[in-house]
Design a protein around this motif. Structure first.
Motif, mmCIF file in Angstrom:
data_model
loop_
_atom_site.group_PDB
_atom_site.id
_atom_site.type_symbol
_atom_site.label_atom_id
_atom_site.label_comp_id
_atom_site.label_asym_id
_atom_site.label_seq_id
_atom_site.Cartn_x
_atom_site.Cartn_y
_atom_site.Cartn_z
ATOM 1 N N PRO A 105 55.655 13.227 157.065
ATOM 2 C CA PRO A 105 56.137 12.670 155.817
ATOM 3 C C PRO A 105 55.234 12.248 155.083
ATOM 4 N N SER A 106 55.536 12.221 153.772
ATOM 5 C CA SER A 106 54.786 12.135 152.626
ATOM 6 C C SER A 106 53.840 10.804 152.778
ATOM 7 N N SER A 107 53.997 9.904 153.465
ATOM 8 C CA SER A 107 53.162 8.768 153.587
ATOM 9 C C SER A 107 51.891 9.056 154.502
ATOM 10 N N ALA A 148 50.007 18.271 158.618
ATOM 11 C CA ALA A 148 49.194 18.933 159.625
ATOM 12 C C ALA A 148 48.296 19.947 159.149
ATOM 13 N N PRO A 149 46.949 19.905 159.895
ATOM 14 C CA PRO A 149 46.007 20.750 159.361
ATOM 15 C C PRO A 149 46.320 22.205 159.613
ATOM 16 N N THR A 150 45.778 23.083 158.719
ATOM 17 C CA THR A 150 46.214 24.564 158.808
ATOM 18 C C THR A 150 45.050 25.207 159.507
ATOM 19 N N SER A 151 45.247 26.725 159.848
ATOM 20 C CA SER A 151 44.090 27.398 160.369
ATOM 21 C C SER A 151 43.364 26.968 161.272
ATOM 22 N N THR A 183 36.096 26.395 182.541
ATOM 23 C CA THR A 183 36.900 25.393 182.561
ATOM 24 C C THR A 183 37.684 25.306 181.024
ATOM 25 N N THR A 184 39.023 25.252 181.037
ATOM 26 C CA THR A 184 39.905 25.220 179.987
ATOM 27 C C THR A 184 40.151 23.930 179.334
ATOM 28 N N TYR A 185 39.550 23.825 178.051
ATOM 29 C CA TYR A 185 39.612 22.586 177.164
ATOM 30 C C TYR A 185 40.886 22.927 176.159
ATOM 31 N N THR A 186 41.328 21.675 175.658
ATOM 32 C CA THR A 186 42.348 21.777 174.564
ATOM 33 C C THR A 186 41.460 20.698 173.597
ATOM 34 N N PHE A 187 41.658 21.459 172.131
ATOM 35 C CA PHE A 187 40.977 20.701 171.123
ATOM 36 C C PHE A 187 42.207 20.317 170.384
ATOM 37 N N SER A 188 42.349 19.028 169.650
ATOM 38 C CA SER A 188 43.240 18.716 168.949
ATOM 39 C C SER A 188 42.648 18.354 167.482
ATOM 40 N N GLY A 239 45.186 9.434 156.776
ATOM 41 C CA GLY A 239 45.386 8.855 155.665
ATOM 42 C C GLY A 239 45.314 7.369 155.673
ATOM 43 N N THR A 240 45.404 6.881 154.470
ATOM 44 C CA THR A 240 45.588 5.280 154.271
ATOM 45 C C THR A 240 46.363 4.585 155.315
ATOM 46 N N SER A 241 47.803 5.365 155.363
ATOM 47 C CA SER A 241 48.761 4.612 155.908
ATOM 48 C C SER A 241 48.795 5.321 157.197
ATOM 49 N N GLY A 242 48.028 6.147 157.834
ATOM 50 C CA GLY A 242 48.167 6.587 159.091
ATOM 51 C C GLY A 242 47.798 8.077 159.362
ATOM 52 N N ALA A 243 47.981 8.446 160.764
ATOM 53 C CA ALA A 243 47.527 9.895 160.934
ATOM 54 C C ALA A 243 48.828 10.851 161.061
ATOM 55 N N GLY A 244 48.633 12.245 160.307
ATOM 56 C CA GLY A 244 49.774 13.155 160.624
ATOM 57 C C GLY A 244 49.930 13.497 161.845
ATOM 58 N N LYS A 245 50.495 14.557 162.059
ATOM 59 C CA LYS A 245 50.647 15.742 163.079
ATOM 60 C C LYS A 245 49.538 16.270 163.604
ATOM 61 N N ALA A 246 49.259 16.424 165.037
ATOM 62 C CA ALA A 246 48.085 17.142 165.495
ATOM 63 C C ALA A 246 48.484 18.614 165.719
#
Length: 438
Positions: free
Chosen positions: A26-28, A32-35, A95-100, A105-112
């Motif tokens: 959402p625009s607020s 999501a980050p790319t690459s 060991t397998t790790y998951t990095f997110s 932003g000022t109104s919250g976080a976007g998708k991981a």
């Protein structure tokens, strides 16, 4: 750690999953980050990413790793908007790790966006020994004992180093921290407007710590670029930073009063513990490993001047012996153990430096390793004599090599006691202080 990495193959680069969501956030909030990618070798990995293609303005990033064992700040890094990469060390082999990665932003976080990475199963990591020489310069020795030392920084009183070999020193006026990059680039100032003492410390992630000379508080400068902040109001009688980022301050209670330990974990959780003192000893110093364990050194108040180490295990308020017999000791910690180099004999009287006094054999004959799991191992060594009474702190690498500075006596100089035992190796006949392996 300043690392020369030896693996069965070249540096590993793995990306498993991690495709960016097809639907914009959402625009607020930012999109999501790319690459998003992760590359690594040995026990470290670096996550990289690009800006979102849509959404609100990015004011920062939140990068996490799971499992988060041994990771400072609970495996959560909060980075400024300009960041495009984040490095994690102290990963466990196979060991397998998951990095997110998530944009904030000022109104919250976007998708991981998440990626998975499996650490190599067979590596050998070489660390470096850092020390201050007689001129006050920071020098680096190979822990292998071969190769000449390299001068890294002048006027390095109170230096420390991070996991990749960057060296940090306080400025001459104690108001700034200057970094000497591992790759040899020009030094640069990383923080100003500070009240520093001549004592910087660091953890495996590269966070920096010092005691504020104005307030007396233990202060942390996060590697993420956030502003420095006080994490413990007072350094007490002594303080230590574990390799995992656990910070502890010990306040010694004299004359039968309780001693107190305040600890702040990598996630920010604070604990306070207390235990009674006997009244017949004086607190001398403290070391930390990478699992929240503290090792306290005490000196007897009687004429013997005897000293020894005790363990305050993570989460415990009970002291247990960590030194099996009286000797002239040199000690250091690794991530998982306490190492103590011990002399053959001990003087019952305090006049160990007098020609007509102590005649005990001060030859270092053994190195005792006490691991976080409670196991004990001992190896035989020879070739170096202890200086005498006192709190002598060395440094140790993860392989178990112990480095000590003998400032006086029959065998002065900088020594390496090999993890396999045998004859000690003198690295230099000069005098060195503030030994650090990382």
């Amino acid at each position: 750690m300043f690392r020369a990495v030896v693996t069965a193959a070249a540096a590993v680069a793995l990306v498993i999953g991690g495709a960016a969501p097809a639907t914009a956030a959402p625009s607020s909030v930012p999109g999501a980050p790319t690459s998003v990618r992760v590359t690594g070798a040995a026990d470290s990995a670096t996550v990289t990413w690009g800006r979102p293609g849509s959404g609100a303005k990015v004011t920062g990033w939140r990068v996490t790793v799971s499992p988060a064992e041994q990771q400072p700040d609970g495996g959560v890094d909060r980075l400024p908007a300009t960041a495009r990469s984040d490095r994690f060390g102290d990963l466990t082999a196979s060991t397998t790790y998951t990095f997110s990665v998530r944009a904030v932003g000022t109104s919250g976080a976007g998708k991981a966006v998440s990626v998975r990475y499996t650490a190599p199963g067979s590596v050998r990591t070489v660390q470096s020994l850092y020390a201050l020489d007689g001129t006050g310069s920071v020098v680096r020795f190979p822990v292998s004992g071969t190769g000449a030392p390299t001068t890294i920084a002048p006027n390095g009183a109170g230096f420390t180093a991070d996991d990749v070999g960057d060296v940090f020193v306080p400025s001459g006026d104690r108001t700034s921290i200057v970094m000497y990059p591992a790759g040899g680039a020009a030094p640069r100032t990383v923080a100003t407007g500070l009240h520093l003492g001549a004592d910087l410390r660091s953890d495996v992630a590269g966070n920096l710590y010092w005691v504020d000379s104005s307030t007396g508080a233990i202060t942390k400068l996060p590697v993420t670029g956030a502003a420095p902040r006080a994490i413990i109001p007072s350094a007490g009688t002594g303080w230590a930073v574990g390799r995992d980022g656990t910070v502890s301050a010990v306040t010694f209670g004299r004359a039968g009063a309780d001693s107190t330990v305040v600890s702040v974990s990598p996630s920010g959780a604070r604990t306070t513990r207390s235990f009674p003192e006997t009244g017949y000893r004086v607190f001398a110093g403290v070391l930390a490993d990478g699992h929240g364990n503290l090792y306290l050194n005490y000196t007897a108040t009687g004429a013997s001047g005897a000293s020894g180490w005790v363990l305050l295990a993570a989460g415990s308020s009970t002291l247990t012996a960590a030194d099996d017999r009286l000797a002239f000791d040199y000690a250091a910690t690794t991530t998982r153990s306490l190492l103590i180099a011990k002399s053959a004999e001990w003087c019952a009287a305090p006049a160990d430096s007098s020609p007509t006094g102590c005649s005990a054999d001060k030859t270092i004959t053994s190195v005792v390793s006490r691991n976080a799991d409670g196991s004990v191992a001992e190896r035989v060594t020879s070739g170096v004599k202890a200086q005498g009474r006192g709190l002598w702190i060395g440094a140790a690498d993860e392989a178990g090599d112990l480095f000590i500075d003998v400032r006086a006596g029959a065998t002065p100089g900088l020594w390496r006691l090999d993890a396999a035992g045998g004859v000690a190796q003198r690295l230099s006949a000069g005098a060195f202080t503030r030994l650090l392996v990382i």
